[in-house]
Structure formats: structure tokens, C-alpha cells
Design an enzyme around this catalytic site. Structure first.
Site, PDB file in Angstrom:
ATOM      1  N   ALA A 238       0.805  -1.238   0.000  1.00 63.08           N
ATOM      2  CA  ALA A 238       0.000   0.000   0.000  1.00 63.08           C
ATOM      3  C   ALA A 238       0.830   1.276   0.000  1.00 63.08           C
ATOM      4  CB  ALA A 238      -1.017   0.040   1.139  1.00 63.08           C
ATOM      5  N   ALA A 239       2.162   1.184  -0.115  1.00 62.77           N
ATOM      6  CA  ALA A 239       2.952   2.410  -0.236  1.00 62.77           C
ATOM      7  C   ALA A 239       2.527   3.150  -1.510  1.00 62.77           C
ATOM      8  CB  ALA A 239       4.445   2.088  -0.268  1.00 62.77           C
ATOM      9  N   GLY A 240       2.341   2.400  -2.583  1.00 70.45           N
ATOM     10  CA  GLY A 240       1.873   3.008  -3.835  1.00 70.45           C
ATOM     11  C   GLY A 240       0.481   3.612  -3.673  1.00 70.45           C
ATOM     12  N   ASP A 241      -0.358   2.965  -2.873  1.00 69.27           N
ATOM     13  CA  ASP A 241      -1.723   3.481  -2.687  1.00 69.27           C
ATOM     14  C   ASP A 241      -1.704   4.775  -1.869  1.00 69.27           C
ATOM     15  OD1 ASP A 241      -2.677   1.277  -4.082  1.00 69.27           O
ATOM     16  OD2 ASP A 241      -2.794   0.066  -2.268  1.00 69.27           O
TER      17      ASP A 241
HETATM   18  O1  RIB Z   1      -1.651  -2.204  -3.280  1.00 75.53           O
HETATM   19  C1  RIB Z   1      -1.818  -3.091  -2.220  1.00 75.53           C
HETATM   20  C2  RIB Z   1      -3.121  -3.826  -2.364  1.00 75.53           C
HETATM   21  O2  RIB Z   1      -3.047  -4.657  -3.518  1.00 75.53           O
HETATM   22  C3  RIB Z   1      -3.448  -4.746  -1.225  1.00 75.53           C
HETATM   23  O3  RIB Z   1      -4.149  -4.120  -0.187  1.00 75.53           O
HETATM   24  C4  RIB Z   1      -4.210  -5.863  -1.906  1.00 75.53           C
HETATM   25  O4  RIB Z   1      -5.552  -5.948  -1.525  1.00 75.53           O
HETATM   26  C5  RIB Z   1      -4.047  -5.635  -3.411  1.00 75.53           C
HETATM   27  O5  RIB Z   1      -5.177  -5.106  -3.970  1.00 75.53           O
END
Ligand code: RIB
Length: 301
Positions: free
Chosen positions: A244-247
Site C-alpha cells: 500500500a505504499a503506492g496506494d
Molecule cells: O496495493 C496493495 C493492495 O493490492 C493490497 O491491499 C491488496 O488488496 C491488493 O489489492
């Protein structure tokens, strides 16, 4: 308002010494479950930083679905257009190794059933930014982008996980965000190994989209548009879990662009959010608040 059209998953996470090779069985830690999904993570990332966020997506009628929905509500995200379907929820199986690197398998479940015709123009009416990823059907992404353009929003595509796209798939996208591997995959070329190679890939992608941002992990990020280009080194943190760093990067970027920031300023705030997320475990548990981000940026001046 930032509108995220994307995936919502429950992440089942195991810590491992190393990633298993084909045919290998390894023992890991006890598993943990965390709310995740690239769409939901990006929505939560923007909301924790103070954005007004709407999430459009699908969860299943299982216990995970209820947990995921109430988690989004708890973050103050508008879930009016999020529906529960009689299917399993999306689940991601994540191994995190000792270097904090992960490998992820997604079982899409309800995410795969978000149909383009179910997206309603009125859900996009107040959009300043529309943000999408590729964990939902591509036809749905295309329609969301079109509805975003019709509403006058800035449309951001995080093309992750990367898949082969047609030139027409980019026609309603304003900003493309990919990592160094995804950029290569979109172009059928090798991954970028340094900022100069990433800028060369961005040049190719600029033939299709007005602005491109490529993230490079420990090497930072580069951006390029018709009238601007630049690169930013990564913020130094001890990476514990890059999930989730990218998120976090995308959520912060969406907020900055919705406020009219330049690409350079938006990338700086996004990179800091990504670094903070990499320094903590889990997907949504690792996403920083506005105070955490501001303090971190102040400390890095
Ligand atoms: O970017 C990380 C996410 O990728 C995770 O939370 C997982 O659910 C996938 O969708």
C-alpha cells in the site's frame, strides 16, 4: 470531491523468511487480516489526509464484505454507491518477506462484478478527481474515465496491476501513475532501472496521455507532462512493509491535484505519504494521517 472507482479486498497477510519458489512449501507467521484493495486503500489514503472521498465498488455478502464496508464508513468515506453482492468479497493473499517486499495474489470476487452500466453520471457530478486502478473490469474503468471527463474532473489512472492496454484506453485519462515495472509492461519494454530510463519510458507514454508519473521505489519518482518534467529522490525511511505504499502515494497525489497543486508539489507530498506507509505494517493500517504527513514533511526540509 475525490471519487475512487476500484477494488475493495480483505488482505490475508503472512510474514515469511523468503518468497516460496514454485513447488516449495514454507512455514510463515500466524496470518493477520487487514482491509485492503488498491481502490479502497487509495480512498482511505485520501480521506485520512482530509479529502472528501466517495468510493464506488462492490463487496460480497460474506463477513469480510460487512467488515470492509463498515471500515470505509468509519473513515468518513461516502459509500452511497457501494453495493453488496451475493458473491465472495475480494481477497488478497499477501506474503511479506524480511526485506519488507511483498508478493500478492488477488481473488477478485465482487470486484470483478462491477459493471460499466452500473456507473451513474449523477455519482460523478461533484467530482474534482476521479481515481481508478486495474483491479476491476477494464470496461468499467473506461466508463468511469468518460464520466469523470464529462463531469470536468481530473482523471487519474493507476495502471496496477499492469495489463496490456489499447491506445484508446488512455483517451479519457489525464494523469497516468505506474511503477517502474508497470511502465515497461504497458509499453512492452524492459522495466526502468533508474530515473533516466523512467523518464525515457514516460516520453513514450506521453504520446498517449497528458501527464505521466513513474514511481521507482527507493529511487524516488519521476514525472513528465507537456510543459513540466522532474524527478524526486525517495524520502529515507526503514521499509518494514511496502504493501500500500503506492496506494498512499496515489491518495495523497489525488488530494494535491484536487487542490490545484503543481505536479512537482503533488509528487513531493505523494512520495512522503508512500514512504510513511512503507515504514509501517499492513495496507490500510499503514496509511498516514494529515498530521503525520505534515510533521514528516516539515522534518524533511
Ligand atoms: O496495493 C496493495 C493492495 O493490492 C493490497 O491491499 C491488496 O488488496 C491488493 O489489492
Amino acid at each position: 470531491m475525490i471519487i475512487v472507482v476500484g477494488s475493495i479486498n480483505m488482505d490475508i497477510v503472512v510474514q515469511v523468511d523468503h518468497q516460496p519458489a514454485p513447488g516449495e512449501t514454507i512455514l510463515g507467521s500466524d496470518y493477520e487480516t487487514h482491509p485492503g484493495g488498491k481502490g479502497a486503500n487509495q480512498a482511505v489514503a485520501a480521506a485520512r489526509l482530509g479529502a472528501n472521498v466517495r468510493m464506488i465498488g462492490r463487496v460480497g455478502s460474506d463477513a469480510f464484505g460487512q467488515q470492509l464496508l463498515s471500515g470505509l464508513n468509519h473513515e468518513g468515506i461516502d459509500t452511497h454507491w457501494l453495493k453488496t453482492l451475493e458473491t465472495p468479497s475480494g481477497v488478497a493473499f499477501i506474503n511479506v518477506d524480511k526485506q519488507g517486499q511483498n508478493s500478492i495474489i488477488v481473488a477478485p470476487g465482487a470486484n470483478a462484478r462491477l459493471k460499466p452500466e452500473e456507473l451513474r453520471p449523477e455519482a460523478f457530478a461533484k467530482a474534482k478527481v476521479v481515481l481508478m486502478q486495474l483491479e476491476i473490469p477494464l470496461n468499467t474503468v473506461r466508463r468511469a474515465a468518460k464520466l469523470g471527463q464529462e463531469a470536468g474532473a481530473t482523471v487519474i489512472l493507476n495502471a496496477a496491476p499492469a495489463k496490456q492496454l489499447e491506445p484508446s484506453d488512455y483517451q479519457d485519462i489525464d494523469v497516468l501513475v505506474v511503477n517502474e515495472i508497470e511502465a515497461g509492461m504497458l509499453l512492452g519494454k524492459a522495466r526502468a532501472c533508474n530515473p533516466a530510463e523512467a523518464l525515457a519510458l514516460a516520453d513514450n507514454l506521453l504520446k498517449l496521455i497528458p501527464a505521466v508519473i513513474i514511481t521507482l521505489g527507493e529511487q524516488g519518482a519521476v514525472w513528465k507532462s507537456d510543459n513540466d518534467a522532474g524527478q524526486l529522490p525517495a524520502f529515507a525511511v526503514a521499509a518494514l512493509d511496502t504493501t500500500a505504499a503506492g496506494d498512499a502515494f496515489l491518495g495523497a497525489l489525488a488530494l494535491a491535484l484536487s487542490q490545484g497543486d503543481s505536479l512537482a508539489n503533488a509528487v513531493r507530498s505523494a512520495s512522503a505519504a508512500g514512504a510513511l506507509a512503507a515504514s509501517k505494517a499492513g495496507a490500510q493500517p499503514s496509511l498516514p494521517t494529515r498530521d503525520e504527513l505534515e510533521n514528516f514533511l516539515r522534518g524533511s526540509l
